[in-house]
Design a protein around this motif. Structure first.
Motif, PDB file in Angstrom:
ATOM      1  N   VAL A   1       0.860  -1.183   0.000  1.00 34.60           N
ATOM      2  CA  VAL A   1       0.000   0.000   0.000  1.00 34.60           C
ATOM      3  C   VAL A   1       0.892   1.227   0.000  1.00 34.60           C
ATOM      4  CG1 VAL A   1      -1.745   1.295   1.259  1.00 34.60           C
ATOM      5  CG2 VAL A   1      -1.820  -1.207   1.248  1.00 34.60           C
ATOM      6  N   PRO A   2       0.739   2.111  -0.999  1.00 39.36           N
ATOM      7  CA  PRO A   2       1.591   3.303  -1.030  1.00 39.36           C
ATOM      8  C   PRO A   2       1.323   4.185   0.194  1.00 39.36           C
ATOM      9  CG  PRO A   2      -0.113   3.437  -2.707  1.00 39.36           C
ATOM     10  CD  PRO A   2      -0.227   2.091  -2.069  1.00 39.36           C
ATOM     11  N   GLY A   3       2.344   4.792   0.699  1.00 38.65           N
ATOM     12  CA  GLY A   3       2.170   5.662   1.848  1.00 38.65           C
ATOM     13  C   GLY A   3       3.455   6.399   2.163  1.00 38.65           C
ATOM     14  N   TRP A   4       3.517   6.932   3.341  1.00 35.23           N
ATOM     15  CA  TRP A   4       4.656   7.711   3.787  1.00 35.23           C
ATOM     16  C   TRP A   4       5.163   7.132   5.086  1.00 35.23           C
ATOM     17  CZ3 TRP A   4       6.251  11.814   0.813  1.00 35.23           C
ATOM     18  CH2 TRP A   4       5.376  12.209  -0.186  1.00 35.23           C
ATOM     19  N   TRP A   5       6.403   7.369   5.384  1.00 36.09           N
ATOM     20  CA  TRP A   5       6.933   6.966   6.668  1.00 36.09           C
ATOM     21  C   TRP A   5       7.866   8.035   7.164  1.00 36.09           C
ATOM     22  CZ3 TRP A   5       8.716   4.985   2.127  1.00 36.09           C
ATOM     23  CH2 TRP A   5      10.079   5.106   1.881  1.00 36.09           C
ATOM     24  N   LEU A   6       8.078   8.026   8.463  1.00 31.49           N
ATOM     25  CA  LEU A   6       8.957   8.996   9.112  1.00 31.49           C
ATOM     26  C   LEU A   6       9.938   8.220   9.958  1.00 31.49           C
ATOM     27  CD1 LEU A   6       9.746  11.872  10.093  1.00 31.49           C
ATOM     28  CD2 LEU A   6       8.013  11.579  11.879  1.00 31.49           C
ATOM     29  N   GLU A   7      11.184   8.546   9.796  1.00 28.37           N
ATOM     30  CA  GLU A   7      12.222   7.897  10.603  1.00 28.37           C
ATOM     31  C   GLU A   7      12.826   8.960  11.495  1.00 28.37           C
ATOM     32  OE1 GLU A   7      16.395   5.510   9.932  1.00 28.37           O
ATOM     33  OE2 GLU A   7      14.898   5.518   8.341  1.00 28.37           O
ATOM     34  N   VAL A   8      12.796   8.700  12.806  1.00 29.33           N
ATOM     35  CA  VAL A   8      13.355   9.619  13.785  1.00 29.33           C
ATOM     36  C   VAL A   8      14.550   8.920  14.421  1.00 29.33           C
ATOM     37  CG1 VAL A   8      12.899  10.987  15.841  1.00 29.33           C
ATOM     38  CG2 VAL A   8      11.057  10.552  14.207  1.00 29.33           C
ATOM     39  N   CYS A   9      15.709   9.563  14.403  1.00 30.87           N
ATOM     40  CA  CYS A   9      16.938   8.953  14.905  1.00 30.87           C
ATOM     41  C   CYS A   9      17.636   9.881  15.899  1.00 30.87           C
ATOM     42  CB  CYS A   9      17.913   8.685  13.759  1.00 30.87           C
ATOM     43  SG  CYS A   9      17.252   7.664  12.458  1.00 30.87           S
ATOM     44  N   GLY A  10      18.538   9.293  16.696  1.00 32.55           N
ATOM     45  CA  GLY A  10      19.448  10.092  17.507  1.00 32.55           C
ATOM     46  C   GLY A  10      18.997  10.388  18.913  1.00 32.55           C
ATOM     47  N   GLY A  11      18.531   9.457  19.646  1.00 24.49           N
ATOM     48  CA  GLY A  11      18.157   9.673  21.042  1.00 24.49           C
ATOM     49  C   GLY A  11      17.764   8.365  21.683  1.00 24.49           C
TER      50      GLY A  11
ATOM     51  N   SER B   1       8.119   8.799  21.747  1.00 25.69           N
ATOM     52  CA  SER B   1       7.245   9.905  22.130  1.00 25.69           C
ATOM     53  C   SER B   1       7.180  10.952  21.020  1.00 25.69           C
ATOM     54  CB  SER B   1       7.749  10.535  23.427  1.00 25.69           C
ATOM     55  OG  SER B   1       7.015  11.693  23.732  1.00 25.69           O
ATOM     56  N   VAL B   2       8.337  11.301  20.451  1.00 21.65           N
ATOM     57  CA  VAL B   2       8.386  12.278  19.359  1.00 21.65           C
ATOM     58  C   VAL B   2       7.637  11.742  18.139  1.00 21.65           C
ATOM     59  CG1 VAL B   2       9.925  13.415  17.697  1.00 21.65           C
ATOM     60  CG2 VAL B   2      10.492  13.415  20.127  1.00 21.65           C
ATOM     61  N   GLY B   3       7.857  10.469  17.816  1.00 22.98           N
ATOM     62  CA  GLY B   3       7.171   9.858  16.669  1.00 22.98           C
ATOM     63  C   GLY B   3       5.664   9.855  16.849  1.00 22.98           C
ATOM     64  N   ALA B   4       5.223   9.498  18.048  1.00 25.65           N
ATOM     65  CA  ALA B   4       3.788   9.470  18.321  1.00 25.65           C
ATOM     66  C   ALA B   4       3.180  10.866  18.257  1.00 25.65           C
ATOM     67  CB  ALA B   4       3.527   8.841  19.685  1.00 25.65           C
ATOM     68  N   GLY B   5       3.921  11.878  18.687  1.00 29.51           N
ATOM     69  CA  GLY B   5       3.420  13.250  18.631  1.00 29.51           C
ATOM     70  C   GLY B   5       3.379  13.805  17.222  1.00 29.51           C
ATOM     71  N   MET B   6       4.325  13.394  16.391  1.00 35.70           N
ATOM     72  CA  MET B   6       4.394  13.911  15.019  1.00 35.70           C
ATOM     73  C   MET B   6       3.434  13.206  14.064  1.00 35.70           C
ATOM     74  SD  MET B   6       8.434  14.644  14.473  1.00 35.70           S
ATOM     75  CE  MET B   6       8.163  15.435  12.921  1.00 35.70           C
ATOM     76  N   ALA B   7       3.082  11.985  14.369  1.00 36.37           N
ATOM     77  CA  ALA B   7       2.238  11.203  13.454  1.00 36.37           C
ATOM     78  C   ALA B   7       0.930  11.905  13.111  1.00 36.37           C
ATOM     79  CB  ALA B   7       1.989   9.810  14.017  1.00 36.37           C
TER      80      ALA B   7
END
Length: 170
Positions: free
Chosen positions: A5-15, A22-28
């Motif tokens: 299924v086409p879509g987008w993803w976000l990768e958060v690194c460095g912590g 927490s940052v990923g859940a807030g940005m989603a």
């Protein structure tokens, strides 16, 4: 995202993992909202482009009629403009005969026409006659909805649009 299924993803690194989660859940939700807005913008842009083409077609037809005294002279050009504007496989323009009881084709694309292609204005199965009598647009998006389908007439497309044209020479 689901596989395939086409879509987008976000990768958060460095912590640390808890902070990243927490940052990923807030940005989603923010990113999902932005993606939804972008999809709406693309849909609206596509719709506006379609409307622009329709308006451009109307201007072209108005210009043709403004330069012409007789509709029969303008009709082939109008059919060509409709073809290029909406990509119709078939198009025609019919006019009322002097007797006021018959419509005849004066221009066509996608089928042959001539003086022998005449429809009575009282024909209950003719889309053109219905549009002439009722003076309003008749449209269908499936062949089964076609007013002419019941009597065995075979419309080739799955959709059609019939529009009355009121024209008075200058």
């Amino acid at each position: 995202a689901q596989a395939g299924v086409p879509g987008w993803w976000l990768e958060v690194c460095g912590g640390d993992e808890a902070r990243l989660a927490s940052v990923g859940a807030g940005m989603a939700p923010v990113l999902a909202s932005q993606l939804q807005l972008e999809r709406q913008r693309a849909r609206i842009a596509e719709e506006l482009a379609g409307r622009y083409e329709e308006i451009d077609l109307l201007y072209a037809i108005t210009e043709i009629l403004g330069r012409t005294v007789r509709l029969e002279e303008a009709a082939p050009t109008i059919v060509q403009e409709v073809d290029s504007g909406v990509g119709a496989r078939r198009a025609s323009i019919m006019v009322i005969d002097e007797d006021g009881r018959h419509l005849r084709t004066v221009a066509a694309k996608g089928f042959s026409h001539g003086d022998d292609f005449v429809v009575g204005v009282d024909d209950p199965h003719s889309v053109a006659a219905r549009v002439f009598r009722e003076r309003h647009v008749v449209a269908s998006d499936t062949a089964a909805d076609s007013p002419g389908h019941a009597d065995g007439r075979k419309y080739r497309g799955q959709s059609f649009l019939a529009v009355p044209i009121s024209y008075g020479a200058p």
